[in-house]
Design an enzyme around this catalytic site. Structure first.
Site, PDB file in Angstrom:
ATOM      1  N   ASP A  49      -7.900  -4.870  -6.133  1.00  0.00           N
ATOM      2  CA  ASP A  49      -7.567  -3.817  -5.168  1.00  0.00           C
ATOM      3  C   ASP A  49      -8.552  -2.664  -5.333  1.00  0.00           C
ATOM      4  OD1 ASP A  49      -6.502  -1.727  -3.686  1.00  0.00           O
ATOM      5  OD2 ASP A  49      -4.437  -2.115  -4.281  1.00  0.00           O
ATOM      6  N   SER A  65       0.848  -1.197   0.000  1.00  0.00           N
ATOM      7  CA  SER A  65       0.000   0.000   0.000  1.00  0.00           C
ATOM      8  C   SER A  65       0.884   1.248   0.000  1.00  0.00           C
ATOM      9  CB  SER A  65      -0.949  -0.039   1.210  1.00  0.00           C
ATOM     10  OG  SER A  65      -1.857   1.022   1.178  1.00  0.00           O
ATOM     11  N   HIS A 117      -6.961  -5.396  -1.210  1.00  0.00           N
ATOM     12  CA  HIS A 117      -5.885  -4.472  -0.863  1.00  0.00           C
ATOM     13  C   HIS A 117      -4.882  -5.114   0.094  1.00  0.00           C
ATOM     14  CE1 HIS A 117      -3.896  -0.690  -0.813  1.00  0.00           C
ATOM     15  NE2 HIS A 117      -4.045  -0.525   0.485  1.00  0.00           N
TER      16      HIS A 117
END
Ligand code: CA
Length: 571
Positions: free
Chosen positions: A454, A206, A491
């Site tokens: 994602d 991330s 994610h």
């Protein structure tokens, strides 16, 4: 003799493919842990504590409790100062140095807004880590990237974003903290063990994946290898999408979670599978031929011809998803971020697993999507120049995104002024992202992976970046950088996916043994991740798959257990 040499393999020899790692293990030290507090004092750095942690302490954030090796834990602060907002700032850090040490350094890049010194374990970045760098003998550093999250009822949900009013804190968060930390960490390692690390790595997912990509670009001389998971390398632009999504979903229902109940997004995922699952040659609940799926699937085909039922979407719902998946544009039709692919992971709904639903529709804070509850504060304080303050309560945050203007607010991600001399795009994104010549020239290796579902950073943006990198490097980017797209992955974890994998070992083998990753083994977590179907196991063994370097995809060999990676090849 101070050192126990377990395997002879010098720095020069390490470049050879035959050289085994780890090169050597250092188990006695010239400067004891407690002494570091007084003996390690480079300019601008203050050690606040140094303590020996006995073997056996457990680590957090992993699939199960694992015992840690004995190690020296050092905490400290770099460049303490007062910000332009009158508040105290510093680059807070923690370093854990194990005995024995394998000669390697890992900078653990953290996610979110940073602002918290996460424990420096170096857990491998995937769903349910089963190993970490500290266990393997790395010295691991973690930091808050130059600011501390504020916590009080008054600041509420923007406590992690307020640092954005201080220009230097923006730059540290963007890139400068890691540039200051890495040389200091190597000095600290050299002081403790009596020699500097042979190899330096960075790993994160991330925002941590963004840090890793920025490092390969800005600090090519400092890292031998980086892992960038679901990288937010265009974070300010991805944040423009937050406002785009909130406006699109709110047009269906002002109560965003009600715009798409879980059953409606499950319907979308089921219909994606109906059209796309077999395009890769095997109906297994995974869309491996993601590019072909984009041509085969049409969301408009799901629109109800009569009244809304469980088997169709209303016209406003279809309109919203068309907008969201196309990505934000301004009035001139100029793209402000990226489009997004259809994939089987868009129906994932488990809060705590980084799910599509949690980020886009209904998350853990006040039932709001994370892009609204937390993303709005980043848009306001960090990715706008000048900052555009917003109160830290859910109604104010959602309103700020509903009021967001794609013609007048979106350009603020590129804006500078006398006080904020670098735009958020400048300080957050890798300069010349598709030219990594210095990193390549020094022998650096880079593993990027990205979930096809994602909900925060589009895998399409990462694929476009990789293809640009490949063009800029004469079609040979794979010599030093490989992208692994992960079907179903949301994610960093979550989704109907084989989400458990160890990229760190793959990277070390590439850097130190010259073994480029032709595929990486990944495993699902049925019974742990509720978005994984119960049937994803055989004889108690969870489903596994090879993750394949782009543009390759996993393909069933035509025979063998469909839950076993050995029945698949990359092609
Ligand atoms: Ca399939």
């Amino acid at each position: 003799m101070r050192y126990v040499i377990l395997a002879a393999c010098g720095a020069g020899a390490a470049l050879l493919a035959s050289c085994a790692a780890p090169e050597k293990k250092v188990s006695a030290v010239p400067v004891d842990c407690a002494q570091l507090a007084v003996k390690f004092a480079p300019a601008g750095t203050r050690i606040t504590a140094a303590e020996s942690v006995p073997a056996g302490a457990t680590v957090t954030g992993m699939a199960q409790p694992y015992p840690m090796p004995a190690h020296c834990k050092v905490t400290g602060r770099m460049h303490e100062r007062t910000g332009t907002d009158g508040k105290p700032y510093a680059i807070g850090f923690e370093m854990r140095m194990p005995a024995p040490w394998n000669g390697r350094f890992l900078l653990q890049a953290n996610g979110g807004n940073d602002g918290v010194v996460q424990p420096a374990f170096g857990n491998v970045v995937s769903g349910g880590a089963t190993t970490n760098a500290l266990m393997q003998g790395f010295a691991v550093l973690s930091s808050d990237a130059g600011h501390a999250m504020e916590r009080s009822p008054e600041v509420g949900l923007v406590g992690g974003n307020l640092f954005g009013v201080d220009p230097q804190a923006r730059l540290d968060y963007g890139y400068q903290a890691n540039g200051k930390l890495a040389p200091m960490a190597r000095q600290l390692i050299a002081t403790h063990y009596g020699e500097p690390p042979k190899r330096s790595y960075m790993m994160g997912c991330s925002n941590g994946g963004r840090h890793a990509m920025v490092a390969a670009s800005r600090y090519a001389d400092q890292f031998d290898g980086v892992i960038a998971g679901n990288p937010g390398f265009n974070l300010p632009k991805a944040a423009v999408q937050h406002a785009w999504d909130i406006q699109a979903f709110s047009a269906v229902n002002p109560d965003i979670k009600a715009a798409f109940p879980p059953s409606d997004m499950k319907l979308v995922a089921d219909k994606v599978l109906e059209k796309c699952d077999a395009l890769d040659g095997l109906a297994d609940g995974m869309v491996d031929n993601m590019p072909a799926c984009q041509k085969a699937f049409d969301i408009k085909a799901l629109q109800c011809t009569g009244g809304k039922t469980a088997q169709c979407l209303s016209a406003p719902q279809v309109t919203a998803l068309v907008k969201v998946f196309a990505g934000p544009v301004n009035r001139k039709g100029e793209k402000l971020y990226s489009d997004w692919p259809w994939d089987a992971g868009v129906g994932a709904s488990q809060i705590g697993f980084g799910s599509w639903r949690a980020w886009k529709l209904q998350g853990p804070i006040a039932g709001l999507p994370i892009i609204g509850a937390l993303g709005a504060g980043s848009v306001a304080y960090v990715f706008s120049t000048p900052p555009k303050p917003v109160a830290g309560n859910p109604p104010a945050l959602i309103k700020s995104l509903l009021d967001y203007n794609f013609d007048t607010d979106a350009p603020r991600v590129f804006a500078t002024d006398a006080k904020y001399t670098e735009s958020s795009v400048q300080f957050m994104t890798p300069p010349n992202a598709t030219d990594l010549s210095p990193f390549k020239a020094r022998g650096g290796k880079m593993i990027v992976y990205h979930g096809n579902s994602d909900p925060v950073f589009s895998v399409n943006d990462t694929i476009n970046w990789y293809e640009g990198l490949n063009r800029n490097h004469a079609g040979k980017a794979a010599d030093f950088a490989r992208l692994f797209t992960v079907p179903g992955l949301n994610h960093c974890q979550g989704g109907p996916a084989t989400e458990q994998f160890d990229m760190l070992t793959a990277l070390v083998n590439w850097v130190e043994k010259g073994q480029a990753p032709e595929s990486v083994l990944a495993t699902a977590r049925p019974g742990v991740n509720p978005d994984v179907p119960a049937g994803w196991q055989s004889n108690g063994k969870p489903r596994s798959r090879p993750l394949c370097p782009w543009p390759q995809q996993a393909r069933y060999k035509g025979a063998g257990d469909i839950n076993d990676a050995a029945s698949f090849r990359c092609q």
